[in-house]
Design a protein around this motif. Structure first.
Motif, PDB file in Angstrom:
ATOM      1  N   ALA A 198       0.214   2.801   6.024  1.00  0.00           N
ATOM      2  CA  ALA A 198       1.452   3.541   6.296  1.00  0.00           C
ATOM      3  C   ALA A 198       2.046   4.035   4.969  1.00  0.00           C
ATOM      4  O   ALA A 198       1.767   3.465   3.907  1.00  0.00           O
ATOM      5  N   PRO A 199       2.879   5.059   5.011  1.00  0.00           N
ATOM      6  CA  PRO A 199       3.423   5.620   3.759  1.00  0.00           C
ATOM      7  C   PRO A 199       4.309   4.663   2.949  1.00  0.00           C
ATOM      8  O   PRO A 199       4.348   4.750   1.727  1.00  0.00           O
ATOM      9  N   HIS A 200       5.042   3.794   3.594  1.00  0.00           N
ATOM     10  CA  HIS A 200       5.910   2.818   2.913  1.00  0.00           C
ATOM     11  C   HIS A 200       6.904   3.457   1.957  1.00  0.00           C
ATOM     12  O   HIS A 200       7.079   3.007   0.821  1.00  0.00           O
ATOM     13  N   ARG A 201       7.584   4.487   2.433  1.00  0.00           N
ATOM     14  CA  ARG A 201       8.630   5.129   1.621  1.00  0.00           C
ATOM     15  C   ARG A 201       9.915   4.318   1.709  1.00  0.00           C
ATOM     16  O   ARG A 201      10.234   3.763   2.756  1.00  0.00           O
ATOM     17  N   LEU A 202      10.653   4.291   0.595  1.00  0.00           N
ATOM     18  CA  LEU A 202      12.001   3.737   0.629  1.00  0.00           C
ATOM     19  C   LEU A 202      12.875   4.659   1.468  1.00  0.00           C
ATOM     20  O   LEU A 202      12.583   5.849   1.601  1.00  0.00           O
ATOM     21  N   ARG A 203      13.954   4.108   2.001  1.00  0.00           N
ATOM     22  CA  ARG A 203      14.933   4.923   2.724  1.00  0.00           C
ATOM     23  C   ARG A 203      16.283   4.766   2.041  1.00  0.00           C
ATOM     24  O   ARG A 203      16.796   3.660   2.030  1.00  0.00           O
TER      25      ARG A 203
ATOM     26  N   ARG B 172       3.644   4.832  -4.938  1.00  0.00           N
ATOM     27  CA  ARG B 172       2.525   5.273  -4.104  1.00  0.00           C
ATOM     28  C   ARG B 172       2.236   6.736  -4.405  1.00  0.00           C
ATOM     29  O   ARG B 172       3.143   7.579  -4.376  1.00  0.00           O
ATOM     30  N   ILE B 173       0.969   7.033  -4.685  1.00  0.00           N
ATOM     31  CA  ILE B 173       0.523   8.397  -4.973  1.00  0.00           C
ATOM     32  C   ILE B 173      -0.384   8.831  -3.831  1.00  0.00           C
ATOM     33  O   ILE B 173      -1.437   8.238  -3.603  1.00  0.00           O
ATOM     34  N   SER B 174       0.048   9.846  -3.107  1.00  0.00           N
ATOM     35  CA  SER B 174      -0.717  10.362  -1.978  1.00  0.00           C
ATOM     36  C   SER B 174      -1.759  11.346  -2.497  1.00  0.00           C
ATOM     37  O   SER B 174      -1.426  12.346  -3.130  1.00  0.00           O
ATOM     38  N   MET B 175      -3.025  11.042  -2.223  1.00  0.00           N
ATOM     39  CA  MET B 175      -4.132  11.868  -2.705  1.00  0.00           C
ATOM     40  C   MET B 175      -4.801  12.551  -1.517  1.00  0.00           C
ATOM     41  O   MET B 175      -5.026  11.923  -0.488  1.00  0.00           O
ATOM     42  N   GLU B 176      -5.129  13.824  -1.709  1.00  0.00           N
ATOM     43  CA  GLU B 176      -5.834  14.567  -0.666  1.00  0.00           C
ATOM     44  C   GLU B 176      -6.865  15.480  -1.322  1.00  0.00           C
ATOM     45  O   GLU B 176      -6.992  15.529  -2.547  1.00  0.00           O
ATOM     46  N   LYS B 177      -7.572  16.192  -0.492  1.00  0.00           N
ATOM     47  CA  LYS B 177      -8.654  17.063  -0.945  1.00  0.00           C
ATOM     48  C   LYS B 177      -8.210  17.926  -2.124  1.00  0.00           C
ATOM     49  O   LYS B 177      -7.175  18.590  -2.072  1.00  0.00           O
TER      50      LYS B 177
ATOM     51  N   LEU C 221      -6.876   3.488   2.058  1.00  0.00           N
ATOM     52  CA  LEU C 221      -6.890   4.681   2.899  1.00  0.00           C
ATOM     53  C   LEU C 221      -5.502   4.875   3.490  1.00  0.00           C
ATOM     54  O   LEU C 221      -4.717   3.935   3.564  1.00  0.00           O
ATOM     55  N   ASP C 222      -5.225   6.096   3.932  1.00  0.00           N
ATOM     56  CA  ASP C 222      -4.012   6.323   4.711  1.00  0.00           C
ATOM     57  C   ASP C 222      -4.376   6.214   6.186  1.00  0.00           C
ATOM     58  O   ASP C 222      -5.467   5.718   6.523  1.00  0.00           O
ATOM     59  N   GLU C 223      -3.525   6.676   7.059  1.00  0.00           N
ATOM     60  CA  GLU C 223      -3.743   6.504   8.496  1.00  0.00           C
ATOM     61  C   GLU C 223      -4.905   7.354   9.034  1.00  0.00           C
ATOM     62  O   GLU C 223      -5.324   7.174  10.173  1.00  0.00           O
ATOM     63  N   ASN C 224      -5.457   8.256   8.214  1.00  0.00           N
ATOM     64  CA  ASN C 224      -6.624   9.036   8.632  1.00  0.00           C
ATOM     65  C   ASN C 224      -7.925   8.238   8.512  1.00  0.00           C
ATOM     66  O   ASN C 224      -8.955   8.645   9.057  1.00  0.00           O
ATOM     67  N   ASN C 225      -7.898   7.135   7.761  1.00  0.00           N
ATOM     68  CA  ASN C 225      -9.046   6.223   7.635  1.00  0.00           C
ATOM     69  C   ASN C 225     -10.319   6.876   7.111  1.00  0.00           C
ATOM     70  O   ASN C 225     -11.417   6.499   7.501  1.00  0.00           O
TER      71      ASN C 225
END
Length: 179
Positions: A16-21, A116-121, A137-141
């Protein structure tokens, strides 16, 4: 463009992203001050990309392979996912280039908080030797990534605490000088 943020303290699903709110975004400049380098490349043409070729030449990344992290593609998948998510450091830089899919690299800031650093293509990241980090992994596995090394690959991860290694001491000196 890569996105990064400070994480909450939840122990729920690591994917999960686990962002602060409210969200506390982290800029590329903040990541640079931690020694984390980021580049955006053309993953559709990685085999012939002149930018990747130039990066490999300039940084002396002489060795590379490609890893696919998915339950149907990676032997010992469950064990590997747990290992990747254990907080650790390496004695050499860790260079990863996402060719397909997505995932998260988590790094510790100078105050020992998780980012957390979100990495994509197309995203390439370099984590400096001695920085505490982990991957999930993120939720896309699914992620397919290129792993790059200077010289022969060294896969050894040193789980925290590993503060007595010269690479960690050098990294801490870098943080102190950057402050």
């Amino acid at each position: 463009m890569v996105e990064a943020w400070y994480m909450d303290e939840s122990q729920e699903d690591q994917r999960a992203p686990h962002r602060l709110r409210p969200n506390r975004a982290v800029s590329l400049e903040q990541l640079r001050r931690l020694g984390v380098a980021y580049r955006k490349l053309d993953a559709d043409n990685y085999e012939t990309d002149p930018c990747l070729r130039e990066i490999r030449r300039a940084e002396n990344y002489s060795w590379m392979d490609i890893i696919t992290i998915h339950k149907d593609k990676l032997p010992n998948y469950e064990e590997k996912i747990k290992t990747f998510y254990e907080e650790h450091l390496h004695l050499d830089d860790e260079i990863r280039y996402v060719l397909d899919g997505s995932g998260y690299f988590d790094v510790r800031d100078k105050d020992d908080k998780w980012i957390r650093i979100s990495m994509e293509k197309g995203d390439m990241i370099t984590l400096p030797a001695g920085i505490y980090h982990r991957f999930t992994l993120d939720e896309n596995n699914y992620v397919k990534a290129m792993r790059l090394f200077v010289g022969e690959p060294v896969w050894t991860a040193y789980n925290r605490p590993a503060d007595d290694f010269p690479a960690r001491k050098q990294y801490m000196k870098f943080l102190a000088e950057a402050a």
